[in-house]
Design an enzyme around this catalytic site. Sequence first.
Site, PDB file in Angstrom:
ATOM      1  N   LEU A 163       0.822  -1.215   0.000  1.00 34.02           N
ATOM      2  CA  LEU A 163       0.000   0.000   0.000  1.00 34.02           C
ATOM      3  C   LEU A 163       0.853   1.261   0.000  1.00 34.02           C
ATOM      4  CD1 LEU A 163      -2.670  -1.005   2.668  1.00 34.02           C
ATOM      5  CD2 LEU A 163      -2.970  -0.937   0.186  1.00 34.02           C
ATOM      6  N   GLU A 170       1.714   6.030   6.979  1.00 41.14           N
ATOM      7  CA  GLU A 170       3.100   6.186   6.499  1.00 41.14           C
ATOM      8  C   GLU A 170       3.718   7.465   7.050  1.00 41.14           C
ATOM      9  OE1 GLU A 170       4.345   3.652   5.309  1.00 41.14           O
ATOM     10  OE2 GLU A 170       2.510   2.634   4.748  1.00 41.14           O
ATOM     11  N   HIS A 216       5.197   6.788  10.315  1.00 38.58           N
ATOM     12  CA  HIS A 216       6.554   6.218  10.196  1.00 38.58           C
ATOM     13  C   HIS A 216       7.574   7.304   9.866  1.00 38.58           C
ATOM     14  CE1 HIS A 216       5.344   2.086  10.586  1.00 38.58           C
ATOM     15  NE2 HIS A 216       4.747   1.985   9.403  1.00 38.58           N
ATOM     16  N   HIS A 235       5.026   0.513  14.417  1.00 36.41           N
ATOM     17  CA  HIS A 235       3.700  -0.122  14.447  1.00 36.41           C
ATOM     18  C   HIS A 235       3.266  -0.312  15.893  1.00 36.41           C
ATOM     19  CE1 HIS A 235       4.593  -1.747  10.219  1.00 36.41           C
ATOM     20  NE2 HIS A 235       3.690  -0.790  10.120  1.00 36.41           N
ATOM     21  N   ASP A 287       6.365  -0.342  21.092  1.00 34.06           N
ATOM     22  CA  ASP A 287       6.348   0.740  20.108  1.00 34.06           C
ATOM     23  C   ASP A 287       6.871   2.036  20.741  1.00 34.06           C
ATOM     24  OD1 ASP A 287       4.298   1.438  21.795  1.00 34.06           O
ATOM     25  OD2 ASP A 287       2.871   1.896  20.185  1.00 34.06           O
ATOM     26  N   ASP A 335      -9.265   1.361   6.750  1.00 33.86           N
ATOM     27  CA  ASP A 335      -9.268   2.831   6.819  1.00 33.86           C
ATOM     28  C   ASP A 335     -10.444   3.399   7.622  1.00 33.86           C
ATOM     29  OD1 ASP A 335      -6.996   2.788   5.258  1.00 33.86           O
ATOM     30  OD2 ASP A 335      -7.774   4.198   3.757  1.00 33.86           O
TER      31      ASP A 335
HETATM   32  N1  ARG Z   1       1.263  -1.956   5.218  1.00 33.87           N
HETATM   33  C1  ARG Z   1       1.614  -0.575   5.222  1.00 33.87           C
HETATM   34  C2  ARG Z   1       2.742  -0.285   6.213  1.00 33.87           C
HETATM   35  O1  ARG Z   1       3.072  -1.082   7.044  1.00 33.87           O
HETATM   36  C3  ARG Z   1       0.419   0.338   5.377  1.00 33.87           C
HETATM   37  C4  ARG Z   1      -0.780  -0.119   6.107  1.00 33.87           C
HETATM   38  C5  ARG Z   1      -1.874   0.920   5.993  1.00 33.87           C
HETATM   39  N2  ARG Z   1      -3.165   0.512   6.528  1.00 33.87           N
HETATM   40  C6  ARG Z   1      -4.336   1.075   6.174  1.00 33.87           C
HETATM   41  N3  ARG Z   1      -5.453   0.723   6.726  1.00 33.87           N
HETATM   42  N4  ARG Z   1      -4.413   1.992   5.262  1.00 33.87           N
HETATM   43  O2  ARG Z   1       3.370   0.752   6.226  1.00 33.87           O
HETATM   44 ZN    ZN Z   2       3.518   0.521   8.649  1.00 35.48          ZN
HETATM   45 CA    CA Z   3       2.801   0.772  23.665  1.00 34.81          CA
END
Ligand code: ARG
Ligand code: ZN
Ligand code: CA
Length: 264
Positions: A124, A180, A183, A189, A200, A237
Amino acid sequence: SAAVVTIPVVVHVVHMGEPVGQGSNISDAQIISQIEVLNEDFRRLNSDASETLPVFAPVADDMEIEFTLAKQTPEGLPTDGIVRVLSDQSSYGLRDAIKLSNLSYWPAEDYLNIWVTTLGSSLLGFAQFPVSSLEGLEDASNNRLTDGLVMRYQSFGSNTKGTFPSLIAPYDRGRTATHEMGHFFGLRHIWGDGNCSQDDFCLDTPSSSSEHEGCNLARESCGQLSMVQNYMDYTDDVCMNLFTSDQKERMRTVLESSPRRQSL
Ligand code: ARG
Ligand code: ZN
Ligand code: CA
């Protein structure tokens, strides 16, 4: 206490030659819908903030970070903050950030680069962690040329208002970019990518032993109710709606101290 920080964003649409608004050459409106989601989510102005479980509402917070499409190019010319680039590669992956950067890049000291393109398999999006001495980021590598977000065009933007046929549920409300961006500002996470003892580095997010996909608000892990609505889980989402105060402290620490925007 902290003032609201506004970050200029450049979106590089790396497309295959489709007309604007078709396929990977997503429309300006779809891009703007994504910037709106980021601004709502990072200011806790999201309309689903009211759906945060009452038990977690006290730690839900306003990150005081805003995003705006750049108004000036690196050369000082007016811009709408959107750059469209033709690519002859039909799909990109986790190791291709430098290829995307070589196609189009604005200095990371002055702009937050977002590349939107076709990603392989079920990816994604992904982001580069900041350089920081924060726990969990000690060995983060940070190349200024790849600093930013790489996003799948089918999950960039939100389908709540307009109709953007390329957006695909359940990742069609712009929360991948919110995740993102977490991050990008140093968030891990919520399950710490490990078992119950893996952290985390945020005390106000309950430990869990694995990611959560879907939307089970009653999910328990590590003997406690999971915060599946946190943007840093893997929930759908429409199910995500909060960052916490400790996540804010982490992101604001990065924002105010990361070498990313100084001398790298
Ligand atoms: N898998 C991706 C990551 O770890 C994004 C996950 C986004 N999830 C969502 N519900 N849009 O960075
Ligand atoms: Zn992620
Ligand atoms: Ca925690």
